[in-house]
Scaffold this motif. Structure first.
Motif, PDB file in Angstrom:
ATOM      1  N   UNK A 154       0.841  -1.205   0.000  1.00 18.52           N
ATOM      2  CA  UNK A 154       0.000   0.000   0.000  1.00 18.52           C
ATOM      3  C   UNK A 154       0.874   1.253   0.000  1.00 18.52           C
ATOM      4  N   UNK A 155       1.930   1.231   0.832  1.00 17.76           N
ATOM      5  CA  UNK A 155       2.852   2.381   0.891  1.00 17.76           C
ATOM      6  C   UNK A 155       3.509   2.604  -0.478  1.00 17.76           C
ATOM      7  N   UNK A 156       3.871   1.497  -1.127  1.00 17.89           N
ATOM      8  CA  UNK A 156       4.548   1.602  -2.428  1.00 17.89           C
ATOM      9  C   UNK A 156       3.594   2.188  -3.485  1.00 17.89           C
ATOM     10  N   UNK A 157       2.352   1.694  -3.504  1.00  9.43           N
ATOM     11  CA  UNK A 157       1.371   2.208  -4.468  1.00  9.43           C
ATOM     12  C   UNK A 157       1.182   3.711  -4.314  1.00  9.43           C
ATOM     13  N   UNK A 158       1.218   4.174  -3.069  1.00  9.94           N
ATOM     14  CA  UNK A 158       0.963   5.603  -2.828  1.00  9.94           C
ATOM     15  C   UNK A 158       2.052   6.485  -3.446  1.00  9.94           C
ATOM     16  N   UNK A 159       3.225   5.898  -3.740  1.00  6.07           N
ATOM     17  CA  UNK A 159       4.328   6.699  -4.285  1.00  6.07           C
ATOM     18  C   UNK A 159       4.145   7.055  -5.749  1.00  6.07           C
ATOM     19  N   UNK A 160       3.272   6.322  -6.442  1.00  5.25           N
ATOM     20  CA  UNK A 160       3.137   6.556  -7.880  1.00  5.25           C
ATOM     21  C   UNK A 160       2.500   7.906  -8.194  1.00  5.25           C
ATOM     22  N   UNK A 161       1.818   8.481  -7.207  1.00  7.20           N
ATOM     23  CA  UNK A 161       1.211   9.796  -7.464  1.00  7.20           C
ATOM     24  C   UNK A 161       2.099  10.920  -6.951  1.00  7.20           C
ATOM     25  N   UNK A 162       3.257  10.569  -6.369  1.00 10.31           N
ATOM     26  CA  UNK A 162       4.135  11.595  -5.804  1.00 10.31           C
ATOM     27  C   UNK A 162       4.885  12.336  -6.911  1.00 10.31           C
ATOM     28  N   UNK A 163       4.893  13.665  -6.819  1.00 10.16           N
ATOM     29  CA  UNK A 163       5.648  14.416  -7.826  1.00 10.16           C
ATOM     30  C   UNK A 163       6.877  15.080  -7.197  1.00 10.16           C
ATOM     31  N   UNK A 164       7.175  14.674  -5.946  1.00  7.79           N
ATOM     32  CA  UNK A 164       8.345  15.223  -5.256  1.00  7.79           C
ATOM     33  C   UNK A 164       9.399  14.107  -5.144  1.00  7.79           C
ATOM     34  N   UNK A 168       9.655  11.126  -2.413  1.00  6.05           N
ATOM     35  CA  UNK A 168       9.450   9.771  -2.918  1.00  6.05           C
ATOM     36  C   UNK A 168      10.638   8.888  -2.538  1.00  6.05           C
ATOM     37  N   UNK A 169      11.850   9.461  -2.633  1.00  8.60           N
ATOM     38  CA  UNK A 169      13.063   8.728  -2.255  1.00  8.60           C
ATOM     39  C   UNK A 169      13.029   8.292  -0.793  1.00  8.60           C
ATOM     40  N   UNK A 170      12.648   9.219   0.096  1.00  5.98           N
ATOM     41  CA  UNK A 170      12.602   8.885   1.531  1.00  5.98           C
ATOM     42  C   UNK A 170      11.581   7.787   1.802  1.00  5.98           C
ATOM     43  N   UNK A 171      10.444   7.860   1.100  1.00  4.38           N
ATOM     44  CA  UNK A 171       9.405   6.848   1.334  1.00  4.38           C
ATOM     45  C   UNK A 171       9.830   5.494   0.771  1.00  4.38           C
ATOM     46  N   UNK A 172      10.479   5.515  -0.411  1.00  5.21           N
ATOM     47  CA  UNK A 172      10.950   4.255  -0.996  1.00  5.21           C
ATOM     48  C   UNK A 172      12.010   3.621  -0.089  1.00  5.21           C
ATOM     49  N   UNK A 173      12.836   4.453   0.535  1.00  6.26           N
ATOM     50  CA  UNK A 173      13.857   3.954   1.474  1.00  6.26           C
ATOM     51  C   UNK A 173      13.189   3.184   2.604  1.00  6.26           C
ATOM     52  N   UNK A 174      12.122   3.761   3.168  1.00  5.05           N
ATOM     53  CA  UNK A 174      11.432   3.107   4.286  1.00  5.05           C
ATOM     54  C   UNK A 174      10.805   1.785   3.822  1.00  5.05           C
ATOM     55  N   UNK A 175      10.229   1.802   2.621  1.00  3.41           N
ATOM     56  CA  UNK A 175       9.596   0.594   2.078  1.00  3.41           C
ATOM     57  C   UNK A 175      10.630  -0.518   1.932  1.00  3.41           C
ATOM     58  N   UNK A 176      11.820  -0.188   1.385  1.00  7.74           N
ATOM     59  CA  UNK A 176      12.839  -1.215   1.181  1.00  7.74           C
ATOM     60  C   UNK A 176      13.389  -1.712   2.519  1.00  7.74           C
ATOM     61  N   UNK A 177      13.574  -0.807   3.467  1.00  9.36           N
ATOM     62  CA  UNK A 177      14.038  -1.244   4.810  1.00  9.36           C
ATOM     63  C   UNK A 177      13.019  -2.194   5.428  1.00  9.36           C
ATOM     64  N   UNK A 178      11.721  -1.819   5.318  1.00  6.70           N
ATOM     65  CA  UNK A 178      10.656  -2.668   5.884  1.00  6.70           C
ATOM     66  C   UNK A 178      10.653  -4.048   5.224  1.00  6.70           C
ATOM     67  N   UNK A 179      10.868  -4.058   3.913  1.00  5.45           N
ATOM     68  CA  UNK A 179      10.876  -5.321   3.171  1.00  5.45           C
ATOM     69  C   UNK A 179      12.059  -6.188   3.608  1.00  5.45           C
TER      70      UNK A 179
END
Length: 311
Positions: A154-164, A168-179
């Protein structure tokens, strides 16, 4: 046992968290639980090799809650012993020991807040019975991990609408750490975001991996791969690299890169990541397949699509 406790649903979650965080190695966790429990048959039935720590703990505690007549005093002992844990020196010598100690301490504090001394054993058994009736008939084996993975997706899907890109980088970092954490891959604290790129590290099957992720509009190319390869070669001999480019890699870039480099890098794209998040393959299995294929054939970019539709 005078220390019998009533476990609210929130306390059950806290108890699972504390047991997951208090010991890093599965063997240490097993020794601790073994010492707490008189009836150890459930421990032997856990899949200590293949399951994640979180799943082992979750399955074990659910099984105990489902048979209160057999496991009530063992469950109470585990609760009591976890609440009394104050010494986490066994985590200190691990990488990011201070972070792991803080996680463990916070989990124990949370559990203490939620565990209330029980007054009436009968009430407790009624509560457990009621909770059983409210629980789905039988929890799926990997329910805890599945829910966590669902959240990551769900967190990853939410990044597709991000234009910043930075955000987006900070959120993707958290997603990969969580994974990485979900699969017990021991992500290191060196994760950092530079523009549209993330640097980090993790371990799988005794191999250390440097990790880089890029989410840029164009495909990653030879120049991106060369910079990453330089970082890997500066590390220990058996360090490998995982490069995730959400928008894939340029075929000519890969070709140029392989002319000058040994294949100590494996490549992953957004479609591969999606396959892992949607449970078509586990992240660990995907990486193992990529690594094996690279070492056998020299092709560093085996995609999930090729794995699932071999020609």
């Amino acid at each position: 046992n005078s220390m019998n406790k009533t476990l609210s649903p929130a306390a059950v979650v806290a108890l699972k968290d504390a047991n997951t965080n208090n010991y890093w190695r599965k063997n240490d966790l097993r020794s601790f639980l073994n010492a707490c429990m008189k009836n150890n048959s459930l421990l032997a039935g856990c899949d200590w090799i293949n399951d994640t720590k979180r799943d082992i703990v979750s399955n074990l505690i659910d099984a105990m809650l489902n048979s209160p007549e057999t496991y009530l005093s063992d469950l109470t002992n585990i609760c009591y012993d976890v609440c009394n844990m104050t010494d986490f020196t066994h985590l200190r010598q691990l990488e990011d020991g201070a972070i792991k100690i803080k996680k463990a301490t916070d989990s124990v504090t949370q559990l203490k807040k939620l565990v209330t001394p029980h007054k009436d054993k009968k009430t407790e058994e009624e509560l457990i019975k009621k909770r059983q009736e409210n629980t789905e008939q039988k929890r799926k084996k990997t329910q805890a991990s599945r829910e966590k993975l669902e959240q990551i997706k769900t967190d990853y899907f939410s990044l597709f609408v991000s234009d910043n890109p930075q955000k987006r980088g900070f959120k993707l970092e958290k997603i990969m750490r969580d994974l990485f954490e979900l699969y017990d891959l021991d992500p290191k604290a060196s994760f950092k975001v530079v523009g549209e790129q993330i640097d980090g590290a993790f371990s799988l099957n005794g191999t250390d991996y440097l990790f880089e992720a890029k989410w840029q509009n164009n495909m990653a190319d030879n120049a991106d791969l060369l910079v990453f390869a330089g970082k890997i070669h500066a590390k220990l001999q058996n360090t490998l690299g995982l490069f995730l480019s959400i928008n894939g890699f340029s075929p000519t870039g890969i070709e140029a890169f392989l002319k000058s480099n040994r294949s100590s890098v494996v490549l992953m794209d957004g479609e591969d990541l999606m396959a892992a998040l949607e449970e078509r393959i586990t992240f660990s299995d995907l990486l193992v397949r990529k690594k094996q294929h690279a070492s056998q054939t020299g092709n560093i970019y085996l995609t999930y699509r090729q794995i699932s539709n071999p020609k």
